[in-house]
Design an enzyme around this catalytic site. Structure first.
Site, PDB file in Angstrom:
ATOM      1  N   TRP A 147     -64.585   4.351  28.782  1.00  0.00           N
ATOM      2  CA  TRP A 147     -63.754   3.696  27.768  1.00  0.00           C
ATOM      3  C   TRP A 147     -64.476   2.533  27.125  1.00  0.00           C
ATOM      4  CZ3 TRP A 147     -60.544   6.723  25.776  1.00  0.00           C
ATOM      5  CH2 TRP A 147     -59.814   7.631  26.544  1.00  0.00           C
ATOM      6  N   ASP A 172     -59.552  -4.624  27.329  1.00  0.00           N
ATOM      7  CA  ASP A 172     -58.781  -3.385  27.280  1.00  0.00           C
ATOM      8  C   ASP A 172     -58.177  -3.188  28.662  1.00  0.00           C
ATOM      9  OD1 ASP A 172     -57.780  -0.827  27.282  1.00  0.00           O
ATOM     10  OD2 ASP A 172     -59.638   0.168  26.681  1.00  0.00           O
ATOM     11  N   LYS A 189     -49.973   4.739  29.897  1.00  0.00           N
ATOM     12  CA  LYS A 189     -50.399   4.783  31.294  1.00  0.00           C
ATOM     13  C   LYS A 189     -49.356   4.095  32.177  1.00  0.00           C
ATOM     14  CE  LYS A 189     -54.149   6.451  29.458  1.00  0.00           C
ATOM     15  NZ  LYS A 189     -55.322   5.708  29.034  1.00  0.00           N
TER      16      LYS A 189
END
Ligand SMILES: *Cc1c(COP(=O)(O)O)cnc(C)c1O
Length: 393
Positions: free
Chosen positions: A121, A205, A229
């Protein structure tokens, strides 16, 4: 095959009777069952309004209350100070890879930003930001390393902040604090003052572990998280931004993604993802009933200890991540005999343990055990793994 009487009219009765399977998806992920039940009950008529939340004006009094309450609960849960805005936006984690530099990189003349690249990511964040300025890697875990005597493969450890090379002229230094695919979690964000670049802000993030434990918001200038999530349905993105960082968007930044405009309009500059915000609000209320982030952290810790404890007790399975940074949310694990993978997954599915297939870049399995996964679900997984080992070990 459809069971007799399994039509929509029977849905509620059946779902109320039948225990739901445990869902280990990495995202979109399981939501707390009481939240889904409440949403089902309020689907046609929210609090006597005669409307579903999906059918309400985003500027009407009912939705204004829903959105304001969700923001207030989020602020309370994360102890977000008044000098930070808490926004509900769209675009997801990958959208933020562009939206964040568009808002922040022009804050300082150098138009520079540095990235800690610790997995899939953050690598994506780094690449996307290159379109907007002078972007460099401050640190990375792309090579093998020896940490505390352990030989670590790429993406299985976190670069020590003492080694980060942050340029003093950089507008921000970016971190992905939980690498969802590698299963690597940065437990305590560094104090920016310790990085040798006093005017550079930390941006994070936190998509896959926000609200899983207390986090010191004040260490970061911007924190963002896609909701799917640990917060609610896909479509909502949380953005927590220090107010002095607002108002520096590049001229090409779309207005709907300009943090300053979104903040000035209480997340309603344009139509926000109203239903997703409503569900996130229900999740926040559920979290408060669990004792807030400190309460849920205790459960998350117990879940992680149970699963990692078992993985470490056997040679049949293994987790490759350095013990100091093993994620409490995403637990990748490999079978010693990879030819058993398909059988493991098929039998797990039949036993009511869903979506355990690992990401293709890591292989094997991954158990995502976000806030909504109860300890009993992890216990059921460990029991299944033990039984599978007994039959194949
Ligand atoms: C899932 C995830 C993303 C991607 O989010 P999208 O909403 O699909 O854009 C980004 N970062 C992290 C850490 C994630 O877990």
């Amino acid at each position: 095959m459809t069971a007799p009487g399994a039509g929509p009219a029977n849905f509620h009765r059946q779902s109320a009777m039948k225990k739901r399977p445990y869902n280990f998806s990495a995202g979109p992920a399981a939501l707390p069952e009481p939240v889904l039940q409440q949403a089902a009950e309020e689907m046609l008529d929210w609090h006597g309004s005669g409307m579903s939340v999906m059918e309400m004006s985003h500027r009407g009094k009912q939705f204004t209350r829903i959105c304001d309450e969700a923001e207030a609960d989020l602020r309370e849960l994360l102890s977000i100070p008044d000098d930070y805005a808490a926004l509900f936006m769209q675009g997801g984690g990958l959208g933020e890879n562009a939206i964040l530099p568009l808002n922040l990189i022009g804050r300082r003349g150098a138009r520079a930003a540095d990235f800690v690249v610790s997995g899939s990511w953050s690598a994506k964040s780094f690449k996307e930001a290159e379109r907007y300025g002078d972007v460099r890697m401050a640190a990375g875990s792309q090579s093998c390393a020896v940490i505390d005597g352990c030989e670590q493969a790429p993406w299985t450890y976190m670069p020590d902040p003492a080694t980060w090379n942050v340029r003093p002229e950089a507008s921000f230094v970016h971190l992905c604090s939980n690498e969802t695919i590698g299963g690597v979690e940065f437990m305590e964000w560094p104090d920016p003052a310790s990085l040798g670049a006093p005017d550079t802000v930390l941006t994070v993030d936190a998509s896959s572990h926000i609200l899983s434990r207390p986090m010191d918001v004040t260490r970061a200038g911007v924190i963002y998280a896609g909701a799917q999530k640990n917060v609610g349905p896909a479509g909502v993105t949380l953005v927590i931004v220090r107010k002095d960082l607002l108002g520096h968007a590049l001229p090409v930044c779309p207005s709907a993604f300009d943090y300053a405009l979104v903040a000035a309009n209480d997340s309603r500059f344009n139509t926000p993802p109203t239903y997703g915000i409503y569900i996130a609000g229900l999740v926040f209320k559920w979290l408060k009933q669990q004792g807030g982030v400190a309460g849920i952290e205790a459960v998350n810790r117990a879940k992680a200890e149970l699963l990692y404890g078992y993985l470490d007790s056997t040679a049949f399975y293994r987790n490759p991540v350095h013990p100091s940074v093993r994620s409490r949310m995403n637990v990748p694990f490999l079978l010693h005999d990879e030819s058993l993978n398909a059988e493991f997954l098929a039998q797990a599915d039949a036993a009511g343990l869903l979506q355990l297939k690992g990401h293709k870049s890591v292989g094997g399995m991954r158990a995502s055990i976000y806030n909504a996964m109860p300890l009993a679900g992890v216990q059921a997984l460990v029991d299944f793994m033990k039984e599978f080992e007994r039959r194949h070990g």
